[in-house]
Design a protein around this motif. Structure first.
Motif, PDB file in Angstrom:
ATOM      1  N   HIS A 220       0.848  -1.186   0.000  1.00 10.26           N
ATOM      2  CA  HIS A 220       0.000   0.000   0.000  1.00 10.26           C
ATOM      3  C   HIS A 220       0.879   1.229   0.000  1.00 10.26           C
ATOM      4  O   HIS A 220       1.983   1.216   0.554  1.00 10.26           O
ATOM      5  N   THR A 221       0.372   2.303  -0.605  1.00 13.26           N
ATOM      6  CA  THR A 221       1.052   3.586  -0.581  1.00 13.26           C
ATOM      7  C   THR A 221       0.454   4.419   0.535  1.00 13.26           C
ATOM      8  O   THR A 221      -0.768   4.507   0.668  1.00 13.26           O
ATOM      9  N   PHE A 222       1.327   5.014   1.328  1.00 15.99           N
ATOM     10  CA  PHE A 222       0.940   5.849   2.459  1.00 15.99           C
ATOM     11  C   PHE A 222       1.450   7.252   2.188  1.00 15.99           C
ATOM     12  O   PHE A 222       2.618   7.428   1.809  1.00 15.99           O
ATOM     13  N   GLN A 223       0.578   8.244   2.383  1.00 14.99           N
ATOM     14  CA  GLN A 223       1.015   9.627   2.242  1.00 14.99           C
ATOM     15  C   GLN A 223       0.136  10.540   3.080  1.00 14.99           C
ATOM     16  O   GLN A 223      -1.087  10.501   2.967  1.00 14.99           O
ATOM     17  N   LEU A 224       0.777  11.339   3.905  1.00  9.80           N
ATOM     18  CA  LEU A 224       0.042  12.325   4.681  1.00  9.80           C
ATOM     19  C   LEU A 224      -0.012  13.612   3.870  1.00  9.80           C
ATOM     20  O   LEU A 224       0.901  14.429   3.914  1.00  9.80           O
ATOM     21  N   THR A 225      -1.077  13.746   3.093  1.00  8.48           N
ATOM     22  CA  THR A 225      -1.301  14.952   2.306  1.00  8.48           C
ATOM     23  C   THR A 225      -1.716  16.081   3.248  1.00  8.48           C
ATOM     24  O   THR A 225      -2.045  15.837   4.414  1.00  8.48           O
ATOM     25  N   LYS A 226      -1.739  17.302   2.749  1.00 13.07           N
ATOM     26  CA  LYS A 226      -2.133  18.437   3.590  1.00 13.07           C
ATOM     27  C   LYS A 226      -3.495  18.236   4.244  1.00 13.07           C
ATOM     28  O   LYS A 226      -3.631  18.433   5.447  1.00 13.07           O
TER      29      LYS A 226
END
Length: 109
Positions: free
Chosen positions: A15-21
């Motif tokens: 899975h791709t994890f990203q804390l976007t704004k």
């Protein structure tokens, strides 16, 4: 542009994890300022919600539907030993704070 995403095996696959704004804003509503959350996590002085919400919101920021992100948390975080997901949450926050300054591979096994 800095690569703020992180790809890792979690639960049932990569899975791709990203804390976007928007996800950081939501994380701060749930767990307080992201700097304070990071300090707690890196010092291993965290709450269960710090781990759960970091992973859940980073899944959403990485493109997973909110309902599916919740299902993954219930299946693979709740009731499991904290160390199993602590490192993932720490890596997600590290990537959100510092990016990938060395251009290391975005994924982990």
């Amino acid at each position: 542009m800095a690569d703020l995403s992180y790809t890792a095996f979690f639960g049932d696959g990569d899975h791709t994890f990203q804390l976007t704004k928007p996800m950081i804003h939501e994380l701060e509503k749930q767990c307080g300022p992201v700097g304070a959350l990071s300090n707690r996590l890196f010092a291993r002085n965290f709450a269960q919600a710090d781990i759960n919400e970091t992973i859940r919101l980073a899944l959403i920021g990485g493109g997973i539907a909110p309902k599916r992100a919740h299902e993954l948390i219930v299946a693979y975080v709740d009731g499991r030993p904290l160390i199993e997901t602590y490192e993932l949450a720490a890596k997600i926050l590290e990537r959100a704070l510092f990016g990938n300054p060395h251009g290391d591979q975005a994924s982990a096994s």
